[in-house]
Design an enzyme around this catalytic site. Structure first.
Site, short mmCIF file in Angstrom:
data_model
loop_
_atom_site.label_atom_id
_atom_site.label_comp_id
_atom_site.label_asym_id
_atom_site.label_seq_id
_atom_site.Cartn_x
_atom_site.Cartn_y
_atom_site.Cartn_z
N GLU A 177 61.76 69.70 -0.23
CA GLU A 177 60.36 69.28 -0.27
C GLU A 177 59.79 69.36 -1.68
O GLU A 177 59.15 70.35 -2.06
CB GLU A 177 59.50 70.15 0.67
CG GLU A 177 58.05 69.67 0.72
CD GLU A 177 57.13 70.55 1.54
OE1 GLU A 177 55.96 70.19 1.71
OE2 GLU A 177 57.57 71.63 1.99
N LYS A 214 61.30 66.04 2.66
CA LYS A 214 59.90 66.10 3.06
C LYS A 214 59.08 65.69 1.84
O LYS A 214 59.07 66.39 0.82
CB LYS A 214 59.52 67.50 3.54
CG LYS A 214 58.07 67.60 4.03
CD LYS A 214 57.79 68.89 4.79
CE LYS A 214 56.33 68.94 5.23
NZ LYS A 214 56.04 70.11 6.10
#
Length: 298
Positions: A177, A214
């Site tokens: 992420e 993400k």
């Protein structure tokens, strides 16, 4: 090796991933938004007990099932806790058909070169071993991009993939992420550098060590489609990043193959003092809106 049925659920199932992973630093804010002021607890243990109660209330609600969700990201203490007499990861998978993930990062370093790297993750191997023993499928770790700095973004991506390899070696699937802030003065420029840096690292990955990504919902719809279609990417999920749920869902609906992994945008309307009926209805409405944006594309 990652669990095959969980892998199929994430790769091919319809739904989105709930992010229930607020950690120590963000827990007071999450509780305050839920209607629990800091005066309601007097120690860290009391604080974490209250946030665990909130999370259990969410994951045991009637709408929180595999009919609309494919996964849930947990904070370490939530992973170690119980729901209806079962460890939370087992409850999610066995009772709800929701794949459990674990947040493993321990916060961010100060900004340098336009980015914030992750702090060193103390005790990562032991944490990963515990997660495997509890039936967790994968992990999540967050770093932050503010400026379109090629060297800063390269450092972010290198760190994410290097720790990701350590996680993959344990048989877990890492969610990488590198969040581009929605307040970045050149969000699109940062996204272009990030996409290229990630693509280069994906090409070098071993075939037996897939990852998930993400990412912030991009300025240009379908901008991350090359990453979504990459054979070494299990799934690309979107963070809400400070957008309201309505705005995040509207943007997400224009990104084909990208599903939500929302935190605040999922739980923002929930309150501690709601009746069970009101709480469940509020959560069900949020879940339905996010599910539609994840599965029905413009």
């Amino acid at each position: 090796m990652a669990d095959a049925s969980m892998m199929a659920r994430i790769k091919d199932g319809d739904g989105f991933i709930a992010a229930l992973d607020q950690s120590g630093g963000s827990t007071p804010g999450a509780l305050k938004a839920y209607g629990v002021p800091e005066s309601a607890y007097h120690s860290e243990e009391e604080m974490f007990a209250l946030i665990h109660e909130m999370r259990v209330r969410i994951i045991t609600a009637p709408a929180f099932t595999g009919a609309r969700l494919v996964g849930a990201i947990l904070f370490e203490r939530t992973m170690d806790g119980e729901a209806e007499g079962q460890k939370v990861p087992a409850y999610l998978w066995q009772q709800r058909q929701i794949v459990p993930f674990l947040k493993v990062d321990q916060g961010l370093a100060a900004e340098a070169d336009g980015v914030r790297l992750m702090k060193p993750i103390a005790g990562l191997d032991a944490l990963l071993d515990r997660a495997v023993g509890l039936g967790v499928f994968g992990t999540k770790m967050r770093s932050v991009v503010n400026l379109p700095s090629a060297s800063g973004i390269a450092a972010i991506v290198d760190q994410q993939f290097e720790i990701g390899a350590q996680i993959s070696a344990k048989g877990l699937v890492p969610i990488l992420e590198p969040e581009v802030l929605i307040t970045s003065p050149d969000k699109a420029g940062a996204e272009a550098l990030l996409r290229d840096a990630i693509a280069a690292r994906l090409d070098a990955l071993p075939a037996d060590a897939p990852v998930m990504l993400k990412l912030t919902i991009p300025e240009t719809p379908d901008f991350y489609k090359p990453l979504i279609d990459h054979p070494k990417v299990v799934k690309v999920v979107a963070l809400s990043g400070g957008y309201s749920r309505a705005e995040a869902c509207a943007k997400l609906a224009h990104n084909h193959g990208m599903i939500a992994s929302f935190s605040r945008a999922l739980i923002n309307d929930l309150r501690h003092d709601q009746s069970d009926a009101a709480f469940d209805a509020t959560l069900a409405a949020a879940i339905e809106e996010i599910y539609q944006a994840s599965t029905v594309k413009a």
